[in-house]
Design a protein around this motif. Sequence first.
Motif, PDB file in Angstrom:
ATOM      1  N   PRO A 142       0.831  -1.219   0.000  1.00  0.00           N
ATOM      2  CA  PRO A 142       0.000   0.000   0.000  1.00  0.00           C
ATOM      3  C   PRO A 142       0.855   1.254   0.000  1.00  0.00           C
ATOM      4  N   ARG A 143       0.368   2.255  -0.702  1.00  0.00           N
ATOM      5  CA  ARG A 143       1.098   3.506  -0.829  1.00  0.00           C
ATOM      6  C   ARG A 143       1.303   4.164   0.525  1.00  0.00           C
ATOM      7  N   THR A 144       2.485   4.727   0.740  1.00  0.00           N
ATOM      8  CA  THR A 144       2.778   5.471   1.958  1.00  0.00           C
ATOM      9  C   THR A 144       2.805   6.964   1.659  1.00  0.00           C
ATOM     10  N   ALA A 145       2.675   7.756   2.682  1.00  0.00           N
ATOM     11  CA  ALA A 145       2.669   9.212   2.511  1.00  0.00           C
ATOM     12  C   ALA A 145       4.056   9.818   2.687  1.00  0.00           C
ATOM     13  N   ALA A 146       5.046   8.995   2.947  1.00  0.00           N
ATOM     14  CA  ALA A 146       6.401   9.506   3.191  1.00  0.00           C
ATOM     15  C   ALA A 146       6.955  10.190   1.944  1.00  0.00           C
ATOM     16  N   VAL A 159       0.090   7.611 -17.263  1.00  0.00           N
ATOM     17  CA  VAL A 159      -0.685   6.419 -16.926  1.00  0.00           C
ATOM     18  C   VAL A 159      -0.057   5.830 -15.672  1.00  0.00           C
ATOM     19  N   VAL A 160      -0.742   5.949 -14.541  1.00  0.00           N
ATOM     20  CA  VAL A 160      -0.135   5.548 -13.275  1.00  0.00           C
ATOM     21  C   VAL A 160      -1.183   4.925 -12.362  1.00  0.00           C
ATOM     22  N   ASP A 161      -0.788   3.882 -11.664  1.00  0.00           N
ATOM     23  CA  ASP A 161      -1.603   3.264 -10.621  1.00  0.00           C
ATOM     24  C   ASP A 161      -0.835   3.423  -9.323  1.00  0.00           C
ATOM     25  N   ASP A 162      -1.182   4.446  -8.556  1.00  0.00           N
ATOM     26  CA  ASP A 162      -0.401   4.746  -7.356  1.00  0.00           C
ATOM     27  C   ASP A 162      -1.007   4.172  -6.080  1.00  0.00           C
ATOM     28  N   ALA A 187       5.301   3.915  -7.801  1.00  0.00           N
ATOM     29  CA  ALA A 187       4.074   3.310  -8.304  1.00  0.00           C
ATOM     30  C   ALA A 187       4.319   2.656  -9.659  1.00  0.00           C
ATOM     31  N   CYS A 188       3.328   1.945 -10.137  1.00  0.00           N
ATOM     32  CA  CYS A 188       3.386   1.390 -11.489  1.00  0.00           C
ATOM     33  C   CYS A 188       2.902   2.467 -12.449  1.00  0.00           C
TER      34      CYS A 188
END
Length: 204
Positions: free
Chosen positions: A29-33, A53-56, A104-105
Amino acid sequence: MRLAEDLVDEPGTLLIIGPSKAKVTGGSPRTAARADWPEDLLRARADLLPRSVVDDRTQLPAWQRYRGHFYRHVGDALPDAAASGRLLILSGGYGVARADEPIACYDRKLRLRDWPPGTLEAAIQYEVQRLGTRRVLGFVSKSADYAKLLRRVRWDVDATLVTIDFHGGGAQAEVPKRLAHAFAAVWLREPERMPPGVVTEPLS
């Protein structure tokens, strides 16, 4: 070209490689750091990524995100280099990323015109100074914007671009494969593994 023995990894060397279009999906899962980079780079990323084109939703360390020919052929040299903290990856979406930096991808090729002038060069110089780097080795295709970027940096350390001179069919696969073998030969200090066609270009 410089002898393979002259290119071997040594303390104080910063290694730079390119990304690949093929990527590994998923991750943590994405972090806010926030990454420790100059504000100009972080602002440019924040502007560019939403237009890509991004899946973050998830992230992976940068070195694990890519699965193109270079990454499939480099072997154990890549995780070892990533763990050293002295490996940078050039990126169309992130500009410059540390190997262990969560990303991210995304799908975006590096185009220098997408980035404010001098931003990526300054980020590379920032990393050189942060690490106390004495030497830089870049492993990228000689005609892509990745090589153009490295040529634009005003190096104040010994910097060398390692490319492949290859004119046969299947260059899109063969060139990154040979770059991977060259990278492994340097990192593992095994000059006998250096592939044919390696060309070195002094940048400083």
